[in-house]
Design a protein around this motif. Structure first.
Motif, PDB file in Angstrom:
ATOM      1  N   ARG A   1     -76.556  35.794  39.451  1.00  0.00           N
ATOM      2  CA  ARG A   1     -75.754  36.600  40.386  1.00  0.00           C
ATOM      3  C   ARG A   1     -76.147  38.065  40.220  1.00  0.00           C
ATOM      4  NH1 ARG A   1     -69.636  35.474  39.891  1.00  0.00           N
ATOM      5  NH2 ARG A   1     -69.639  36.520  41.913  1.00  0.00           N
TER       6      ARG A   1
ATOM      7  N   ASP B   1     -66.405  41.315  32.794  1.00  0.00           N
ATOM      8  CA  ASP B   1     -67.231  40.579  33.754  1.00  0.00           C
ATOM      9  C   ASP B   1     -66.758  40.788  35.186  1.00  0.00           C
ATOM     10  OD1 ASP B   1     -64.921  39.063  33.797  1.00  0.00           O
ATOM     11  OD2 ASP B   1     -65.853  37.197  33.154  1.00  0.00           O
TER      12      ASP B   1
ATOM     13  N   GLY C   1     -71.574  27.971  31.758  1.00  0.00           N
ATOM     14  CA  GLY C   1     -70.454  27.565  32.605  1.00  0.00           C
ATOM     15  C   GLY C   1     -69.179  27.228  31.878  1.00  0.00           C
ATOM     16  N   HIS C   2     -69.131  27.456  30.554  1.00  0.00           N
ATOM     17  CA  HIS C   2     -67.981  26.912  29.822  1.00  0.00           C
ATOM     18  C   HIS C   2     -66.744  27.800  29.893  1.00  0.00           C
ATOM     19  CE1 HIS C   2     -68.726  29.780  26.614  1.00  0.00           C
ATOM     20  NE2 HIS C   2     -67.615  29.395  26.058  1.00  0.00           N
ATOM     21  N   ARG C   3     -66.902  29.093  30.196  1.00  0.00           N
ATOM     22  CA  ARG C   3     -65.710  29.942  30.106  1.00  0.00           C
ATOM     23  C   ARG C   3     -65.872  31.167  31.019  1.00  0.00           C
ATOM     24  NH1 ARG C   3     -64.258  31.358  24.077  1.00  0.00           N
ATOM     25  NH2 ARG C   3     -65.603  33.147  24.385  1.00  0.00           N
ATOM     26  N   ALA C   4     -66.081  32.337  30.442  1.00  0.00           N
ATOM     27  CA  ALA C   4     -66.094  33.589  31.191  1.00  0.00           C
ATOM     28  C   ALA C   4     -67.529  34.047  31.439  1.00  0.00           C
ATOM     29  CB  ALA C   4     -65.306  34.650  30.415  1.00  0.00           C
ATOM     30  N   GLY C   5     -67.665  35.192  32.091  1.00  0.00           N
ATOM     31  CA  GLY C   5     -68.969  35.819  32.244  1.00  0.00           C
ATOM     32  C   GLY C   5     -69.578  35.653  33.624  1.00  0.00           C
ATOM     33  N   ILE C   6     -70.659  36.387  33.827  1.00  0.00           N
ATOM     34  CA  ILE C   6     -71.391  36.407  35.098  1.00  0.00           C
ATOM     35  C   ILE C   6     -72.712  35.673  34.882  1.00  0.00           C
ATOM     36  CG2 ILE C   6     -72.473  37.901  36.828  1.00  0.00           C
ATOM     37  CD1 ILE C   6     -70.574  40.164  35.830  1.00  0.00           C
TER      38      ILE C   6
ATOM     39  N   GLU D   1     -70.331  40.630  30.093  1.00  0.00           N
ATOM     40  CA  GLU D   1     -70.362  39.254  29.595  1.00  0.00           C
ATOM     41  C   GLU D   1     -71.157  38.387  30.563  1.00  0.00           C
ATOM     42  OE1 GLU D   1     -66.529  37.558  28.721  1.00  0.00           O
ATOM     43  OE2 GLU D   1     -67.433  35.865  27.659  1.00  0.00           O
TER      44      GLU D   1
ATOM     45  N   ASP E   1     -72.565  34.528  31.575  1.00  0.00           N
ATOM     46  CA  ASP E   1     -72.202  33.114  31.470  1.00  0.00           C
ATOM     47  C   ASP E   1     -73.478  32.306  31.302  1.00  0.00           C
ATOM     48  OD1 ASP E   1     -71.252  30.568  31.729  1.00  0.00           O
ATOM     49  OD2 ASP E   1     -70.563  30.798  33.809  1.00  0.00           O
TER      50      ASP E   1
ATOM     51  N   ALA F   1     -64.673  41.028  21.439  1.00  0.00           N
ATOM     52  CA  ALA F   1     -65.445  40.103  22.273  1.00  0.00           C
ATOM     53  C   ALA F   1     -64.579  39.167  23.105  1.00  0.00           C
ATOM     54  CB  ALA F   1     -66.409  39.319  21.385  1.00  0.00           C
ATOM     55  N   VAL F   2     -63.502  39.681  23.667  1.00  0.00           N
ATOM     56  CA  VAL F   2     -62.684  38.966  24.651  1.00  0.00           C
ATOM     57  C   VAL F   2     -62.498  39.928  25.815  1.00  0.00           C
ATOM     58  CG1 VAL F   2     -60.425  37.918  25.131  1.00  0.00           C
ATOM     59  CG2 VAL F   2     -61.506  37.586  22.896  1.00  0.00           C
ATOM     60  N   GLY F   3     -62.644  39.431  27.029  1.00  0.00           N
ATOM     61  CA  GLY F   3     -62.579  40.279  28.213  1.00  0.00           C
ATOM     62  C   GLY F   3     -61.408  41.261  28.147  1.00  0.00           C
TER      63      GLY F   3
END
Lengths: 377, 377
Positions: free
Chosen positions: B148, B110, B139-144, B134, B136, B84-86
């Motif tokens: 969008r 993402d 807004g805290h880290r990664a992902g779409i 992933e 988002d 679970a990390v990009g």
């Protein structure tokens, strides 16, 4: 083709050997020029090949912050060690085992309770374990202030006969001393505290052969070591952003970096240029914020050249967030997913502890060796 | 006589197994009651016996934060994992090796760059590596962001045919949400983001079977998981002071403590009662300050009962400084050199990572097992 950093899994810890060797030569020569011995503190490197570089040209003495370090380095042949954290009675069996194996391991203490624990063992027939009395030079942590003459003598008298090896102090407050004058003053205060305490003990008839001082900042700024027999320091072998912030080194002296891979972008977040995400979070960098000026670390390109104003501004366990330093205007580079960066660490003792080995570079990006680290107590 | 904590070297990490089992049952039952599966995140424990407790009663699924975790747990028989990390392209060979060995390991991403890296491998003849996009949520880290829509669909279309496993989000901002209303809101925001994104993908013809959400705070405060198939959480197995500060657990739920030994006193320093020094510094506790309210940790007696207002106020590498919480008046206990204390950690993911094993307690102070931990990437 020899491996290069492109072949390494990330995150991993890189060590530029020529920089380390230069750092070690620099302090060795400086301390020799001031008439003292250097007793390298091996708590930073925790690695046999790295310790060999730190100890090269020395008298075989070293410092440890854990008994595990003492045992590991003793097994590799180091025979003159100080375990430089206040001793607890439960740890004395391990100390005695190393001494019985021929290692001259000394302990430190700052109370009559601890001294009496040593004396009790000597009364039981064991050869006395040598002790240094810890002196408090600046109020930052442990030790006895040299002004507390009667208490200092009470601790010395509570030791077993022949058990007093000397005095030891560490100017930990020097990590917060900014500018040449403040650092020179911290070094002189450290020297004066140790020499004063040794004088009190000698006046009372104790031999006190060792007067041990040290921290990386004071070791680099001491102008006079009169009365000091040895200087301990550890972080000088690698340096880090905290040391650069104090002016003890430049960014070009920092020998260790964390290699990381870009794993994503968040162009709409943060300052100009947005966020770049990497796979080096706090598990790789540690949670050490240093002096607060560089986030969780300063970003360099894969060759190790700093971007200056690109910081690791936030971390989670396995994510690092790169963003422009607040207030700067030059946009950060746009690196593709899969590209590599190197992170200069705030505090290398903490960052290196997150890794099981160093990938060693010969000044470039070729990997010439992997040096194992150990940890634990 | 079975060993007790008095027989352990310090610093070391203690684990109260009944508390851990209670924590694990609590979340398992809660998530089952909301109609979703629990996919335990094994990044906190990094230990096979501990993972068995986390996975007991589940469907065999788990989450990893590193490929090293995936490899270790796969070797122990875990067959359903999300890393679970990009993903970065360099890591795909290791992913493919685990999949070839029969492990259903999925990755997250993402960006179209990452999706295209997967598609290129599939075009080369490899079975598609399943991916979750992933999302988002906060807004805290990664992902779409689910809003969008076109970018989300572009990433899905860039994946190899049949390669979209689902969507995944993590409400990392919930670590800063205080109070029931804020935590319930964070959980609903996390659910809504993932379910909305899954709906967009399904409307465009993608199957999107998995809708994965989770963090320890939101997992404990979600009131509705409609549309969610699974919940990921990790720190809930042990809990820590940050989770207690949010109201997710009580101090009595915290299963891990660091055992430390008193090594000295500085009665003239600090607040009422002065400083007590122990051998658990930041190397043992980590540099994690949590929410800042508890220093480097809250001090308990050797039986694990909190003193409430006695904190680790400062640390150096192998020293912890215990002092009264600022503003409190009840003097701290005077423990002799050699006595033991236990420290409740701010952030157990960071603290546990400093140790190579857990000493396991059966609710008291007898040590019933030592469970190894691994680390690295």
């Amino acid at each position: 083709m020899p491996p290069t950093i492109s072949d390494l899994p990330t995150p991993c810890l890189l060590l530029d050997r020529p920089r380390m060797e230069r750092n070690c030569r620099r302090l060795r020569q400086r301390i020799a020029g001031l008439g003292a011995a250097l007793r390298p503190h091996l708590k930073t490197c925790k690695s046999l090949p790295a310790a060999e570089i730190m100890m090269a040209g020395g008298d075989g003495s070293a410092t440890a912050s854990t008994l595990r370090e003492a045992e590991e380095f003793a097994a590799a042949g180091v025979r003159d060690l100080i375990y430089a954290v206040g001793i607890s009675p439960q740890k004395l069996d391990r100390v005695a085992r190393l001494r019985a194996a021929g290692v001259d391991l000394a302990v430190i203490l700052d109370s009559t309770e601890q001294a009496e624990a040593l004396a009790a063992r000597a009364r039981g027939g064991e050869a006395p374990i040598p002790a240094l009395i810890e002196i408090d030079a600046d109020g930052h942590r442990a030790g006895i202030r040299a002004e507390r003459r009667e208490f200092l003598l009470a601790v010395a008298r509570a030791l077993p006969p022949g058990g007093l090896r000397g005095v030891l102090t560490h100017a930990g407050d020097s990590y917060h001393a900014h500018g040449t004058a403040a650092l020179e003053q911290a070094a002189e205060q450290e020297r004066a505290a140790a020499v004063t305490a040794a004088g009190i003990l000698r006046s009372a008839g104790f031999a006190c052969p060792v007067v041990s001082v040290g921290s990386t900042p004071t070791a680099h700024f001491a102008r006079d070591l009169t009365g000091v027999t040895e200087v301990r320091a550890g972080v000088y072998c690698f340096f880090d952003l905290v040391m650069a912030g104090l002016g003890v080194c430049t960014l070009d002296d920092i020998a260790c970096t964390v290699l990381a891979t870009v794993i994503g972008h968040q162009p709409e977040k943060g300052p100009l240029g947005g966020w770049t995400l990497t796979d080096a979070g706090w598990m790789a960098l540690s949670r050490d914020r240093g002096d607060g000026a560089q986030g969780y670390g300063l970003v360099c390109d894969a060759a190790g050249r700093p971007y200056e104003n690109w910081l690791v501004v936030e971390t989670s366990q396995e994510h690092g967030v790169l963003a422009l330093r607040p207030g700067t205007k030059q946009p950060p580079p746009r690196l593709a997913v899969g590209e590599r960066v190197r992170i200069l660490p705030n505090h290398i003792c903490a960052t290196a502890a997150q890794f099981d080995s160093y990938y060693v570079l010969d000044g470039g990006t070729e990997v010439i060796a992997e040096w194992p680290r150990f940890r634990g107590w």
